[in-house]
Motif scaffolding. Structure first.
Motif, PDB file in Angstrom:
ATOM      1  N   MET A 106     -18.710  11.701  19.404  1.00 57.70           N
ATOM      2  CA  MET A 106     -18.316  11.176  18.078  1.00 57.70           C
ATOM      3  C   MET A 106     -16.810  11.407  17.851  1.00 57.70           C
ATOM      4  N   TYR A 107     -16.125  10.355  17.445  1.00 56.49           N
ATOM      5  CA  TYR A 107     -14.687  10.478  17.137  1.00 56.49           C
ATOM      6  C   TYR A 107     -14.513  10.467  15.619  1.00 56.49           C
ATOM      7  N   HIS A 108     -13.393  11.034  15.177  1.00 60.09           N
ATOM      8  CA  HIS A 108     -13.164  11.110  13.733  1.00 60.09           C
ATOM      9  C   HIS A 108     -11.853  10.449  13.336  1.00 60.09           C
ATOM     10  N   VAL A 109     -11.909   9.774  12.201  1.00 59.92           N
ATOM     11  CA  VAL A 109     -10.703   9.174  11.620  1.00 59.92           C
ATOM     12  C   VAL A 109     -10.655   9.660  10.180  1.00 59.92           C
ATOM     13  N   ILE A 110      -9.456  10.018   9.719  1.00 50.92           N
ATOM     14  CA  ILE A 110      -9.329  10.423   8.312  1.00 50.92           C
ATOM     15  C   ILE A 110      -8.444   9.409   7.599  1.00 50.92           C
ATOM     16  N   VAL A 111      -8.903   8.927   6.445  1.00 50.07           N
ATOM     17  CA  VAL A 111      -8.078   8.041   5.609  1.00 50.07           C
ATOM     18  C   VAL A 111      -7.833   8.774   4.300  1.00 50.07           C
ATOM     19  N   ASN A 112      -6.552   8.969   3.986  1.00 49.66           N
ATOM     20  CA  ASN A 112      -6.201   9.780   2.822  1.00 49.66           C
ATOM     21  C   ASN A 112      -5.680   8.896   1.680  1.00 49.66           C
ATOM     22  N   GLY A 113      -6.495   8.778   0.644  1.00 51.43           N
ATOM     23  CA  GLY A 113      -6.135   7.941  -0.511  1.00 51.43           C
ATOM     24  C   GLY A 113      -5.013   8.530  -1.341  1.00 51.43           C
ATOM     25  N   ASN A 114      -4.623   9.786  -1.064  1.00 55.66           N
ATOM     26  CA  ASN A 114      -3.588  10.427  -1.890  1.00 55.66           C
ATOM     27  C   ASN A 114      -2.206  10.378  -1.270  1.00 55.66           C
ATOM     28  N   VAL A 115      -2.113   9.965  -0.008  1.00 54.08           N
ATOM     29  CA  VAL A 115      -0.799   9.977   0.652  1.00 54.08           C
ATOM     30  C   VAL A 115      -0.466   8.562   1.136  1.00 54.08           C
TER      31      VAL A 115
ATOM     32  N   MET B 240      -1.633  -7.207   3.719  1.00 46.94           N
ATOM     33  CA  MET B 240      -0.381  -7.753   3.168  1.00 46.94           C
ATOM     34  C   MET B 240      -0.201  -7.364   1.704  1.00 46.94           C
ATOM     35  N   ASP B 241       0.933  -6.756   1.415  1.00 46.35           N
ATOM     36  CA  ASP B 241       1.303  -6.324   0.064  1.00 46.35           C
ATOM     37  C   ASP B 241       0.356  -5.277  -0.520  1.00 46.35           C
ATOM     38  N   ALA B 242      -0.425  -4.621   0.331  1.00 52.20           N
ATOM     39  CA  ALA B 242      -1.313  -3.555  -0.137  1.00 52.20           C
ATOM     40  C   ALA B 242      -0.565  -2.211  -0.093  1.00 52.20           C
ATOM     41  N   ARG B 243      -1.138  -1.209  -0.760  1.00 49.82           N
ATOM     42  CA  ARG B 243      -0.536   0.137  -0.723  1.00 49.82           C
ATOM     43  C   ARG B 243      -0.999   0.832   0.548  1.00 49.82           C
ATOM     44  N   HIS B 244      -0.039   1.232   1.371  1.00 46.51           N
ATOM     45  CA  HIS B 244      -0.359   1.909   2.618  1.00 46.51           C
ATOM     46  C   HIS B 244      -1.055   3.244   2.334  1.00 46.51           C
ATOM     47  N   LEU B 245      -2.028   3.594   3.154  1.00 43.56           N
ATOM     48  CA  LEU B 245      -2.671   4.913   3.059  1.00 43.56           C
ATOM     49  C   LEU B 245      -2.481   5.651   4.376  1.00 43.56           C
ATOM     50  N   ASP B 246      -2.230   6.928   4.261  1.00 44.27           N
ATOM     51  CA  ASP B 246      -2.065   7.748   5.453  1.00 44.27           C
ATOM     52  C   ASP B 246      -3.393   7.816   6.219  1.00 44.27           C
ATOM     53  N   SER B 247      -3.324   7.765   7.540  1.00 54.92           N
ATOM     54  CA  SER B 247      -4.569   7.871   8.314  1.00 54.92           C
ATOM     55  C   SER B 247      -4.294   8.638   9.606  1.00 54.92           C
ATOM     56  N   TYR B 248      -5.349   9.155  10.178  1.00 51.98           N
ATOM     57  CA  TYR B 248      -5.210  10.041  11.333  1.00 51.98           C
ATOM     58  C   TYR B 248      -6.436   9.885  12.227  1.00 51.98           C
ATOM     59  N   VAL B 249      -6.222   9.888  13.550  1.00 49.57           N
ATOM     60  CA  VAL B 249      -7.356   9.761  14.488  1.00 49.57           C
ATOM     61  C   VAL B 249      -7.527  11.054  15.269  1.00 49.57           C
ATOM     62  N   ASP B 250      -8.761  11.515  15.376  1.00 48.68           N
ATOM     63  CA  ASP B 250      -9.066  12.659  16.231  1.00 48.68           C
ATOM     64  C   ASP B 250      -9.894  12.133  17.413  1.00 48.68           C
TER      65      ASP B 250
ATOM     66  N   LEU C 149     -13.231   9.866   4.243  1.00 47.02           N
ATOM     67  CA  LEU C 149     -12.378   9.376   3.160  1.00 47.02           C
ATOM     68  C   LEU C 149     -11.936  10.553   2.294  1.00 47.02           C
ATOM     69  N   THR C 150     -10.648  10.644   2.042  1.00 47.34           N
ATOM     70  CA  THR C 150     -10.126  11.703   1.184  1.00 47.34           C
ATOM     71  C   THR C 150      -9.516  11.042  -0.046  1.00 47.34           C
ATOM     72  N   GLY C 151      -9.836  11.582  -1.223  1.00 47.26           N
ATOM     73  CA  GLY C 151      -9.217  11.058  -2.446  1.00 47.26           C
ATOM     74  C   GLY C 151      -9.944   9.859  -3.020  1.00 47.26           C
TER      75      GLY C 151
ATOM     76  N   GLU D 147     -13.797  -2.988   5.391  1.00 50.70           N
ATOM     77  CA  GLU D 147     -13.395  -3.106   3.981  1.00 50.70           C
ATOM     78  C   GLU D 147     -14.302  -2.233   3.149  1.00 50.70           C
ATOM     79  N   VAL D 148     -13.703  -1.280   2.458  1.00 47.43           N
ATOM     80  CA  VAL D 148     -14.475  -0.313   1.669  1.00 47.43           C
ATOM     81  C   VAL D 148     -14.236  -0.584   0.188  1.00 47.43           C
ATOM     82  N   THR D 149     -15.311  -0.870  -0.541  1.00 48.78           N
ATOM     83  CA  THR D 149     -15.173  -0.990  -1.994  1.00 48.78           C
ATOM     84  C   THR D 149     -15.278   0.402  -2.562  1.00 48.78           C
ATOM     85  N   LYS D 150     -14.286   0.761  -3.401  1.00 47.58           N
ATOM     86  CA  LYS D 150     -14.254   2.143  -3.887  1.00 47.58           C
ATOM     87  C   LYS D 150     -15.266   2.362  -5.000  1.00 47.58           C
ATOM     88  N   ALA D 151     -15.859   3.562  -4.999  1.00 45.44           N
ATOM     89  CA  ALA D 151     -16.855   3.904  -6.046  1.00 45.44           C
ATOM     90  C   ALA D 151     -16.125   4.092  -7.355  1.00 45.44           C
TER      91      ALA D 151
END
Ligand code: AHR
Length: 495
Positions: free
Chosen positions: A1-10, A378-388, A433-435, A491-495
């Motif tokens: 299993m691989y992990h990816v982190i998407v940070n909604g705060n950065v 396009m024209d979206a707010r970039h979010l920090d992400s990281y792959v493990d 998902l963070t944030g 595509e993730v719809t936010k809660a």
């Protein structure tokens, strides 16, 4: 299993839509046949612009198109391409195949194309063999609303209102086909040209782009920024990916597994180039002025297809190219604080194209589908992400990360684009998902064997399909299995 982190705060800020730009040149069958058909061709068109190609380009929301070159731009005299067609000057395209250029596609035809597509345009001005007056006249012709010699000429040629062309390149590859200049000399030329590139409306400012470095020529970027930085808005960068070296570019579709990884390994050089050129550019930032980086030529450059004109740079396009496009677009998204535009080379029938045509037939390439999967960045707010995840291959020349990622958010949805580079293994992946939390998720993928491609006989072999993605951990994560050699958008719809 691989992990990816998407940070909604950065975030690094907004992903400029122009990162998804295209490049078109009077080269081979890009403009003529690819975009534009002449009266005698029996291909459905609107004012000469191919209907099928236009529809496909609209579907990927092309934001900006660069024209007329490339090397061609520094031999192009725009006045040859205006006025009644029968009176237009015929020239020789000395850059590409020595073919006759009848100038039937000029400023008005290109602007017709752009207006149909609804995109911005980026004109490459002629510095190598042109004059300051010529460039300045072209801007006046395009952008002057009132009465002036060039505005009057435009009206005489049938266009009342100015087009307000924003992006103007001060030459192309000035270190090579654009004049073989030294950085110091070019910087002075750029200062001079920029001085006479005028604004014709208080509310509309043009954007001046200096011809940039060949790959890792950091001296070029430093010199141009130091000497001309305050007079320009951005500087460009060119980097093409080849299989071995410039003399051994490799085949586009018949390649080995080693060559698959070698090409992907080589394309990661873009990350280093963008990092280093960005670091230089940032040194010239002031409170009032920031220089952007524009990668206005990038993509794969292979040997031409057998039996085609070597000067036309026509190549096939496979899953490998789609994966490579995904890697580069992830790099650009993740550097959106300095990268303000990129233009893949080239849009139709040349190098790493979106579209291939043959007479009235058209196919969409695997690279096209990467652009389709990424378009909501396009024209979206970039979010920090990281792959493990691990690195694939022992051989230094073939080493690549297993997975790359970029992420953004817009209108209550987050888009995560992932590339699985493994030629043989799928990747079970958990995206944490963070944030923010997920309420709903959908996923689409492009996959196949490494050399799968579309042909005129089998145009649907490679295409996008739905992929299963599952919300887990009470909305805090997404589980997905990335197919081998794949480009996936979630595509993730936010809660
Ligand atoms: O895209 C093909 C050529 O590559 C362009 O004309 C030139 O700018 C670069 O060398």
């Amino acid at each position: 299993m691989y992990h990816v982190i998407v940070n909604g705060n950065v975030s690094k800020g907004k992903i400029n839509k122009n990162i998804y730009g295209q490049f078109t040149e009077h080269l081979g069958r890009c403009v003529y046949e690819g975009m534009f058909v002449k009266d005698e061709d029996n291909i459905p068109n609107v004012n000469g612009i191919r209907k099928d190609v236009m529809k496909a380009l609209k579907d990927i929301n092309v934001p900006v198109v660069r024209w007329p070159g490339g090397c061609f731009a520094d031999t192009y005299h725009w006045k040859d391409g205006i006025g009644p067609k029968e009176e237009r000057q015929t020239i020789v395209n000395t850059s590409w195949g020595g073919v006759t250029e009848d100038n039937s596609f000029g400023t008005h035809e290109f602007m017709e194309f752009a207006e149909q597509l609804g995109c911005e345009v980026y004109f490459s001005g002629n510095v190598g063999s042109g004059t300051v007056q010529e460039m300045s006249d072209w801007i006046e012709y395009c952008n002057m609303g009132g009465v002036s010699p060039m505005a009057n000429l435009r009206r005489k040629n049938g266009r009342e209102n100015p087009w307000n062309v924003k992006f103007w390149g001060i030459g192309n590859e000035a270190w090579g086909c654009g004049g073989n200049m030294k950085a110091e000399y070019y910087a002075d030329e750029a200062r001079k040209f920029a001085t006479y590139m005028r604004n014709y409306d208080d509310k509309f400012r043009i954007y001046k782009i200096a011809s940039g470095a060949n790959q890792a020529d950091y001296h070029w970027t430093k010199t141009v920024c130091e000497r001309a930085g305050q007079l320009i808005d951005a500087i460009s960068l060119h980097y093409y990916t080849v299989t071995y070296d410039w003399e051994h570019k490799g085949k586009a579709a018949k390649f080995t597994k080693d060559e698959y990884y070698r090409v992907l390994h080589n394309t990661f050089h873009m990350e280093e180039l963008v990092n280093n050129h960005s670091a230089i550019i940032k040194q010239y930032k002031t409170d009032k002025h920031k220089i952007g980086l524009i990668v206005d030529e990038w993509g794969t450059w292979y040997e031409v297809e057998e039996g085609t004109n070597p000067g036309f740079l026509y190549q096939q396009n496979t899953i490998r190219d789609a994966v490579l496009a995904g890697i580069n677009l992830n790099i650009f998204n993740n550097h959106c604080d300095t990268v303000v535009m990129t233009n893949i080379a080239q849009m139709v029938n040349v190098l790493q194209s979106m579209i291939l045509t043959e007479g009235e037939k058209m196919v969409l390439t695997p690279t096209y589908f990467t652009f389709l999967l990424y378009k909501n960045h396009m024209d979206a707010r970039h979010l920090d992400s990281y792959v493990d995840a691990d690195i694939l291959n022992e051989d230094e020349k073939l080493k690549v990360p297993r997975i790359t990622v970029s992420a953004s958010e817009k209108d209550g949805k987050s888009l995560v684009t992932l590339v699985n580079l493994s030629e043989s293994e799928e990747a079970e992946t958990e995206i944490m998902l963070t944030g923010f939390k997920a309420k709903d998720v959908t996923a689409q993928t492009l996959t196949g064997n490494m050399d799968d491609h579309n042909t005129f006989d089998a145009p649907q072999k490679v295409s996008v399909s739905e992929l299963k993605a599952e919300i887990i951990s009470d909305g805090n994560a997404i589980k997905v299995v990335l197919p081998k050699n794949s480009v996936t958008s979630i595509e993730v719809t936010k809660a």
